[in-house]
Design a protein around this motif. Structure first.
Motif, short mmCIF file in Angstrom:
data_model
loop_
_atom_site.label_atom_id
_atom_site.label_comp_id
_atom_site.label_asym_id
_atom_site.label_seq_id
_atom_site.Cartn_x
_atom_site.Cartn_y
_atom_site.Cartn_z
N UNK A 44 -2.96 13.62 9.62
CA UNK A 44 -1.95 12.84 9.19
C UNK A 44 -1.83 11.89 10.33
N UNK A 45 -2.13 12.35 10.87
CA UNK A 45 -1.99 11.42 12.21
C UNK A 45 -3.34 10.24 12.15
N UNK A 46 -4.57 10.30 11.25
CA UNK A 46 -5.39 9.17 11.17
C UNK A 46 -4.71 8.40 9.82
N UNK A 52 -4.28 2.67 -2.36
CA UNK A 52 -3.71 3.95 -1.93
C UNK A 52 -4.41 4.16 -0.42
N UNK A 53 -3.19 4.86 -0.14
CA UNK A 53 -4.47 5.41 1.78
C UNK A 53 -3.71 7.03 1.85
N UNK A 54 -4.68 7.56 1.97
CA UNK A 54 -4.57 8.87 2.08
C UNK A 54 -5.39 9.65 3.86
N UNK A 55 -5.47 10.49 4.51
CA UNK A 55 -6.04 10.70 5.34
C UNK A 55 -8.04 11.11 4.67
N UNK A 56 -9.00 11.02 4.89
CA UNK A 56 -9.77 11.11 3.43
C UNK A 56 -10.23 12.56 3.81
N UNK A 67 0.84 -1.40 -0.17
CA UNK A 67 -0.41 0.20 -0.43
C UNK A 67 1.47 1.30 0.42
N UNK A 68 0.70 2.04 -0.59
CA UNK A 68 1.05 3.70 -1.03
C UNK A 68 0.62 4.62 0.04
N UNK A 69 0.83 5.53 0.26
CA UNK A 69 0.44 6.49 0.97
C UNK A 69 1.04 8.09 1.12
N UNK A 70 0.16 8.69 1.03
CA UNK A 70 0.43 10.22 0.55
C UNK A 70 -0.27 11.66 1.38
N UNK A 71 -0.21 12.31 2.23
CA UNK A 71 -1.31 13.12 2.66
C UNK A 71 -1.05 14.82 1.88
N UNK A 72 -0.25 15.24 1.21
CA UNK A 72 0.47 16.53 0.72
C UNK A 72 -0.11 16.56 0.01
#
Length: 494
Positions: free
Chosen positions: A275-277, A378-382, A258-263
């Motif tokens: 980001x913590x979520x 793909x993982x992000x915050x909601x 699983x890849x993730x990003x927040x920005x």
């Protein structure tokens, strides 16, 4: 059954009690109505009670996986024959629907007892639920904040314990945003899996789809089993897996990458709790044996996707308003100012601009398909920010007056120079920059309530899957629900 007992069960749990004869559908409906009477005056989640219709349903034998369970439908694109679907607009408050929407009929066939319609912004056009017609819906976890939108009324009613699961739909995040705001499970099915008919073929070129918000993964899975599948008026026949979505919960998924990003370009500095979520979800996933990797950037052109999404949405809203005017004979002043401004922006675009925006989705589909050659999800915050305060997106008075003047004088092209456009785009996207990808590309996506802030606000983790990945999302969600259960968390409203 007491209301406090009723609140402890999910939808399938209540249906099991009915099937065993431990409780009657009438008792469950009475509990739902009592809970609504107690808490909804402070939440404004239900805009129309349908007690007569619910009573009539109880005169007939109820069958299906949710037989006897109280249920609410969203007052947008979920028509109930003989009643208006107001869509949050005073222009539609008197126009009765001639027939049930297919998804509503499937809910009835599943044995659900529909007793009301939930609050939504006008035409579902915002990620908050604050229509002029009905007033704002409020978040049961903090009534000064939004429950999200556009399925905010449904999410607030579930989080408050009025019903265990409620109807929702999603054209840009409208299932997943309120699910995150209210601590619920919110699954957006992929394009075409759930029908939009019989009146509509593909809402927003298939970007908008029906679903539910719920407290449990198994309710979400069983609901998808109940409503998925094509119909004669569909443009195509969707492929369904051989096994039910509900049965996928029984076995953990294989080890996933699983890849993730927040920005993002629209929000380069998301709230630390957002980001913590994401990071708390990643830690749990790693503990469960999955591999999670931080990406340098979104695996697609998010700035272009957001621009194209909004241009297409503004044009669609212009069509929607013109269609309502044709059907009802109403005037422009029957619609909210913000809706008229967005529609004016849609009309100011050329047909070529519109087609560029719609056809641009294929670039994002290919970019995402390339990403999924390496990764499974793909993982992000909601959300990029905490659920906003009620009224946070009201236009300042100078911009309000300027936009009104330009609308009345029909010089809407000047809107691009008033700051209104930038404000609408910022308000629409900057706090919710992650959800539109799944709508534009037609992929399934899911928000799960895996994180709460120190002040007690839920913040969701968001997963996007490849084409046909609904089963994988259900499977992973069930594994996460077992690892970090959220079913014992309640919004204690009174």
């Amino acid at each position: 059954m007491r209301v406090d007992e009723y609140r402890k069960y999910d939808g399938l749990g209540l249906a099991e009690l009915v099937a065993c004869g431990d409780v009657t559908p009438r008792e469950l409906l009475d509990c739902a109505l009592a809970r609504s009477s107690s808490v909804d005056p402070g939440l404004n989640s239900i805009v129309r009670l349908m007690i007569e219709q619910a009573d009539e349903q109880l005169t007939r034998p109820l069958h299906g996986p949710f037989a006897g369970v109280p249920f609410l439908i969203k007052d947008l694109a979920q028509d109930y024959a003989g009643l208006p679907t107001a869509s949050g607009s005073k222009a539609l408050t008197d126009l009765a629907a001639p027939e049930h929407s297919t998804v509503v009929q499937r809910w009835l066939d599943a044995g659900l007892v529909i007793f009301g319609k939930t609050n939504t912004p006008e035409f579902g056009s915002k990620g908050i639920t604050e229509s002029v017609l009905y007033g704002p819906a409020r978040n049961p976890w903090d009534r000064s904040r939004t429950p999200g939108g556009s399925s905010g009324g449904s999410a607030a009613s579930v989080a408050a314990g009025i019903v265990p699961v409620a109807g929702a739909n999603d054209g840009g995040g409208s299932i997943r945003i309120p699910a995150s705001c209210c601590g619920l499970v919110g699954l957006k099915p992929g394009r075409g899996l759930v029908p939009s008919g019989p009146t509509v073929g593909e809402a927003m070129h298939g970007a908008a789809v029906h679903g539910v918000v719920s407290r449990s993964v198994r309710d979400t899975a069983a609901m998808l089993d109940a409503i998925a599948g094509g119909e004669p008026t569909s443009g195509f026949m969707p492929a369904r897996p051989e096994e039910s979505f509900l049965s996928r919960m029984d076995k953990d998924p294989r080890s996933l990458r699983i890849g993730m990003y927040a920005t993002t370009s629209m929000c380069p500095t998301p709230d630390p709790e957002a980001v913590a979520a994401m990071e708390s979800a990643a830690k749990t996933l790693i503990d469960l044996g999955h591999t999670v990797e931080l990406l340098d950037a979104p695996p697609f052109d998010d700035a272009a996707l957001n621009r194209e999404f909004l241009l297409a949405w503004f044009a669609y809203l212009a069509y929607e308003i013109d269609d309502v005017k044709r059907r009802t004979g109403c005037r422009d002043d029957a619609f909210e100012r913000d809706s008229r401004v967005m529609a004016a922006l849609g009309r100011s675009a050329s047909s070529v601009d519109y087609l560029n925006a719609v056809e641009g989705r294929h670039r994002h589909v290919r970019a995402l398909a390339s990403y999924f050659e390496t990764y499974d999800l793909l993982l992000t915050p909601t959300l990029a920010e905490l659920p906003p305060r009620i009224g946070a997106f009201d236009l300042p008075k100078p911009l309000h007056l300027a936009s009104e003047l330009l609308l009345r004088s029909r010089t809407t092209g000047v809107l691009r120079h008033t700051g209104t456009v930038d404000r609408i785009i910022e308000d629409s996207i900057s706090w919710i920059p992650y959800t539109q990808l799944a709508n534009v590309t037609g992929r399934p996506a899911l928000s799960l309530p895996l994180h709460w802030t120190p002040s007690g606000l839920p913040m969701g983790a968001h997963f996007t899957a490849p084409l046909g990945g609904e089963g994988l999302l259900v499977q992973l969600a069930a594994q996460l629900e077992r690892a970090v259960p959220w079913g014992d968390r309640y919004a204690e409203v009174s």
